[in-house]
Design a protein around this motif. Structure first.
Motif, short mmCIF file in Angstrom:
data_model
loop_
_atom_site.label_atom_id
_atom_site.label_comp_id
_atom_site.label_asym_id
_atom_site.label_seq_id
_atom_site.Cartn_x
_atom_site.Cartn_y
_atom_site.Cartn_z
N ASP A 1 2.48 -18.13 0.90
CA ASP A 1 1.38 -17.39 0.29
C ASP A 1 1.24 -16.01 0.94
OD1 ASP A 1 -1.03 -17.51 -1.51
OD2 ASP A 1 -2.04 -17.09 0.39
N ILE A 2 1.31 -15.96 2.27
CA ILE A 2 1.19 -14.68 2.99
C ILE A 2 2.42 -13.80 2.72
CG2 ILE A 2 1.04 -13.60 5.28
CD1 ILE A 2 -0.54 -16.10 6.20
N GLN A 3 3.59 -14.44 2.67
CA GLN A 3 4.82 -13.67 2.44
C GLN A 3 4.86 -13.03 1.06
OE1 GLN A 3 7.65 -16.83 3.75
NE2 GLN A 3 8.59 -15.23 4.96
N SER A 4 4.12 -13.59 0.11
CA SER A 4 4.13 -13.03 -1.26
C SER A 4 3.24 -11.79 -1.39
CB SER A 4 3.65 -14.10 -2.26
OG SER A 4 2.25 -14.31 -2.11
N LEU A 5 2.43 -11.51 -0.37
CA LEU A 5 1.46 -10.41 -0.49
C LEU A 5 2.09 -9.04 -0.76
CD1 LEU A 5 -1.17 -11.37 2.26
CD2 LEU A 5 -1.27 -11.79 -0.20
N PRO A 6 3.16 -8.63 -0.03
CA PRO A 6 3.74 -7.32 -0.33
C PRO A 6 4.22 -7.20 -1.78
CG PRO A 6 4.56 -8.12 1.78
CD PRO A 6 3.82 -9.26 1.14
N ARG A 7 4.77 -8.30 -2.30
CA ARG A 7 5.30 -8.27 -3.67
C ARG A 7 4.16 -8.12 -4.69
NH1 ARG A 7 7.99 -12.58 -3.11
NH2 ARG A 7 6.69 -14.01 -4.29
N ASN A 8 2.99 -8.70 -4.37
CA ASN A 8 1.87 -8.69 -5.32
C ASN A 8 0.83 -7.62 -5.02
OD1 ASN A 8 3.01 -10.95 -6.58
ND2 ASN A 8 2.00 -12.35 -5.19
N ALA A 9 1.12 -6.74 -4.05
CA ALA A 9 0.11 -5.76 -3.60
C ALA A 9 -0.32 -4.82 -4.73
CB ALA A 9 0.65 -4.96 -2.42
N ALA A 10 0.63 -4.31 -5.50
CA ALA A 10 0.29 -3.37 -6.58
C ALA A 10 -0.58 -4.04 -7.63
CB ALA A 10 1.56 -2.82 -7.22
N LEU A 11 -0.25 -5.29 -7.94
CA LEU A 11 -1.03 -6.04 -8.93
C LEU A 11 -2.45 -6.28 -8.43
CD1 LEU A 11 -0.48 -7.20 -11.71
CD2 LEU A 11 0.10 -9.37 -10.64
N ARG A 12 -2.58 -6.56 -7.12
CA ARG A 12 -3.91 -6.79 -6.52
C ARG A 12 -4.75 -5.52 -6.61
NH1 ARG A 12 -6.96 -4.35 -2.88
NH2 ARG A 12 -5.18 -4.04 -1.53
N LYS A 13 -4.14 -4.36 -6.31
CA LYS A 13 -4.89 -3.08 -6.36
C LYS A 13 -5.32 -2.78 -7.80
CE LYS A 13 -2.72 -1.23 -2.23
NZ LYS A 13 -1.50 -0.66 -1.71
N LEU A 14 -4.43 -3.09 -8.73
CA LEU A 14 -4.75 -2.90 -10.16
C LEU A 14 -5.92 -3.79 -10.56
CD1 LEU A 14 -3.60 -1.46 -12.73
CD2 LEU A 14 -2.31 -3.53 -13.16
N ASN A 15 -5.88 -5.05 -10.12
CA ASN A 15 -6.93 -6.01 -10.43
C ASN A 15 -8.27 -5.57 -9.84
OD1 ASN A 15 -7.83 -8.56 -11.46
ND2 ASN A 15 -7.87 -9.32 -9.38
N ASP A 16 -8.23 -5.07 -8.59
CA ASP A 16 -9.46 -4.62 -7.93
C ASP A 16 -10.05 -3.39 -8.62
OD1 ASP A 16 -9.35 -6.68 -6.19
OD2 ASP A 16 -8.82 -5.52 -4.41
N LEU A 17 -9.17 -2.51 -9.13
CA LEU A 17 -9.66 -1.32 -9.83
C LEU A 17 -10.34 -1.72 -11.15
CD1 LEU A 17 -9.63 1.85 -9.49
CD2 LEU A 17 -7.83 1.83 -11.20
N ILE A 18 -9.79 -2.72 -11.83
CA ILE A 18 -10.40 -3.21 -13.08
C ILE A 18 -11.78 -3.79 -12.77
CG2 ILE A 18 -10.20 -4.91 -14.94
CD1 ILE A 18 -7.10 -4.62 -14.63
N LYS A 19 -11.87 -4.61 -11.70
CA LYS A 19 -13.16 -5.19 -11.29
C LYS A 19 -14.18 -4.09 -11.02
CE LYS A 19 -11.67 -9.01 -8.47
NZ LYS A 19 -11.81 -9.65 -7.17
N ARG A 20 -13.73 -3.07 -10.30
CA ARG A 20 -14.61 -1.95 -9.92
C ARG A 20 -15.08 -1.19 -11.17
NH1 ARG A 20 -15.02 0.97 -4.83
NH2 ARG A 20 -15.93 3.03 -5.21
N ALA A 21 -14.18 -0.98 -12.11
CA ALA A 21 -14.52 -0.25 -13.33
C ALA A 21 -15.56 -1.02 -14.15
CB ALA A 21 -13.27 -0.01 -14.17
N ARG A 22 -15.43 -2.34 -14.22
CA ARG A 22 -16.38 -3.16 -14.97
C ARG A 22 -17.77 -3.09 -14.32
NH1 ARG A 22 -13.54 -7.43 -18.11
NH2 ARG A 22 -15.30 -8.82 -17.79
N LEU A 23 -17.79 -3.15 -12.98
CA LEU A 23 -19.06 -3.06 -12.27
C LEU A 23 -19.69 -1.67 -12.45
CD1 LEU A 23 -21.18 -4.28 -10.34
CD2 LEU A 23 -19.75 -3.56 -8.42
#
Length: 551
Positions: free
Chosen positions: A298-320
């Protein structure tokens, strides 16, 4: 050429040329093609489309400070949270297999600071006040929490292969009792909430010996609301209790968490002993190894999914930010122009729940997108409503356009970036210890049994399988698929699994099984029935001896 560019007609000339009549919409659709990376695209979209809305409706005073360049470029971060003496600092020490500057370990509350453990060319400590003025670090907005916090914040930097890929945030042990909570001098839950928005993974650590969740810990977990997707739970020091007791402790932990984390899904709990000492009670060794392996993956997958996480967080922020704009503009609309402002303000704050419901109905917004009612009421008490702005549809339309069009294009870029990058995973430290060699997880078990043996591992059971083979009417030393099926279905395994076993066992792909291939099929059935996974391809040590010369 950018990742999003497609072959096609030449780009339109710049505005002001003879083709400047091209509509703004057409030009806007070209914009995503200018993004070279997902991080750059997110940065530009935020600055050009979301930030104006946030500033216009004072979003940063209510929710979260503005994002900076470092927030889009920083490495994935892991936040460790737990009560004192649950093994947070030891967990980091276990991952990186190295002491880090400022590290203190003991049974009493030892870590009294937030320590960002990050990669650096030399070993050293950067104090909090220096950290928040460094534009390369994603911590500049923490200066809002004041000196009481900054004196308890530092960055431990050291050259370490694990820290090449991720950064880890160690936090002070959460205490029980009101006195210790007040004596911190800063809003502990608010600081954790700030980190929770920006990190990729939140690990809550519990000690198998003390499961009581203090009031402050409960408050902290509630502050992590809306970030449940990032939370993983570790039940640490599980080697210190017997199996029966461990089951009770696990049940009690799940019950306690269920009362605090209000999600329909069960939170993922990893059980183990995350340090390099011998297990006190080794009965559950295999369980601990499997759990550690899952957590490491799970921890090792973080670098691979980092861009997707930032995208997801920006969507959350935009909705708020959109919901916040509706709330502020509604309050502005209700305020009188001249008299009775203060009494109207009190009335509006008290009736904020009704305003939420009205906005929900008018704009079809999910109740889950609204900020905490109690927190919003507290923040509004100190605000001057006369300075609030009326609704400006153009700003909201820009954000809607970003969510509907630009984000979709960035999603495509995320996948393209992932495919172009080499396999990204955290390496070094404890992650290397279980990767290869005889101490890798599952080495020498299941399909891996006999990997180091000189003799073919299936050979020891072959006489038993041969007896069955010769009752199935072999012709020229081989049996048909139909005859093999009659025997194989007795295992009660589903056809999908038996079909895979057939493909692996039919080494020469002639649609028939000889005695060695039949023995191999039975060996693989045994592997599956013992609870192990089948290999995708037949490992070299399982190839029948008579077939090896053809390999």
């Amino acid at each position: 050429m950018s990742l999003m560019e497609q072959p096609g007609p030449a780009a339109s000339p710049a505005p002001g040329s003879m083709f400047s009549w091209v509509s703004k919409d057409a030009r806007r659709k070209k914009e995503p093609e200018l993004f070279q990376t997902v991080a750059e695209g997110l940065r530009q979209l935020y600055a050009q489309k979301l930030l104006p809305l946030e500033e216009h409706y004072r979003f940063h005073e209510f929710h979260s400070p503005a994002l900076e360049d470092a927030d889009f470029d920083n490495k994935p971060m892991v936040l460790l949270v737990g009560q004192y003496s649950t093994g947070k600092t030891t967990f980091i020490r276990h991952l990186i297999e190295q002491d880090f500057p400022g590290m203190r370990i003991g049974p009493e509350p030892t870590t009294d600071s937030f320590i960002a453990v990050m990669h650096g060319p030399t070993e050293g400590v950067v104090p909090g006040n220096a950290l928040v003025v460094d534009p390369r670090r994603p911590f500049r907005k923490l200066n809002a929490f004041g000196n009481a916090f900054l004196n308890r914040f530092m960055c431990a930097q050291l050259p370490n292969p694990v820290l090449d890929s991720i950064s880890i945030i160690d936090t002070p042990g959460i205490l029980s009792g009101e006195k210790q909570r007040i004596s911190r001098g800063y809003d502990f839950a608010a600081v954790l909430e700030w980190f929770a928005e920006r990190v990729d993974r939140i690990i809550l650590l519990f000690d198998a010996h003390k499961l009581d969740i203090s009031d402050e810990f409960s408050e902290v977990i509630k502050a992590l609301k809306n970030h449940e997707d990032k939370i993983r739970v570790v039940l640490n020091k599980a080697d210190q209790i017997e199996t029966q007791q461990l089951m009770r402790v696990y049940g009690a932990l799940m019950w306690s968490l269920g009362k605090i984390i209000n999600t329909p899904e069960v939170v993922r709990v990893y059980i183990g002993s995350f340090w390099s000492h011998p297990l006190l009670i080794p009965d559950n060794r295999k369980l601990f190894e499997a759990e550690e392996q899952d957590l490491f993956k799970d921890i090792q997958s973080l670098p691979r999914n980092a861009a997707l996480r930032k995208l997801n967080d920006l969507i959350k922020r935009a909705r708020l930010a959109k919901v916040h704009a509706y709330i502020i503009s509604s309050l502005k609309k209700e305020m009188p122009n001249v008299f009775g402002k203060e009494s109207k303000k009190k009335e509006l704050v008290n009736n904020l729940g009704e305003i939420y419901q009205k906005i929900e109905r008018e704009h079809q917004i999910s109740p889950g997108d609204f900020p905490s009612l109690r927190k919003m009421q507290e923040l509004l008490q100190t605000q001057d409503f006369s300075k609030f702005q009326a609704l400006k549809p153009k700003l909201l339309d820009t954000v809607d356009d970003m969510l509907a069009n630009d984000i979709a294009r960035l999603m495509v870029m995320v996948r393209q970036e992932e495919s172009l990058m080499p396999s990204q995973a955290v390496k070094g430290g404890a992650f290397d210890g279980t990767m290869n060699g005889p101490f890798g997880h599952g080495y020498g078990e299941g399909a891996g049994e006999g990997i180091d043996d000189v003799e073919w591992v299936v050979g020891k059971d072959k006489p038993t399988y041969d007896e069955i083979f010769y009752t199935l009417s072999p012709v020229n030393g081989k049996i048909t698929g139909a005859n093999a099926k009659k025997e194989m279905v007795k295992s009660k395994l589903p056809n999908t699994v038996l079909g895979k076993i057939w493909k692996l066992a039919d080494v020469d792909k002639d649609g028939l099984l000889d005695d060695e291939e039949f023995a191999l099929a039975n060996h693989l059935i045994k592997v599956k029935l013992e609870g192990h996974e089948l290999p995708a391809d037949l490992p070299p040590h399982l190839i029948p001896p008579s077939k090896r010369r053809h390999e």
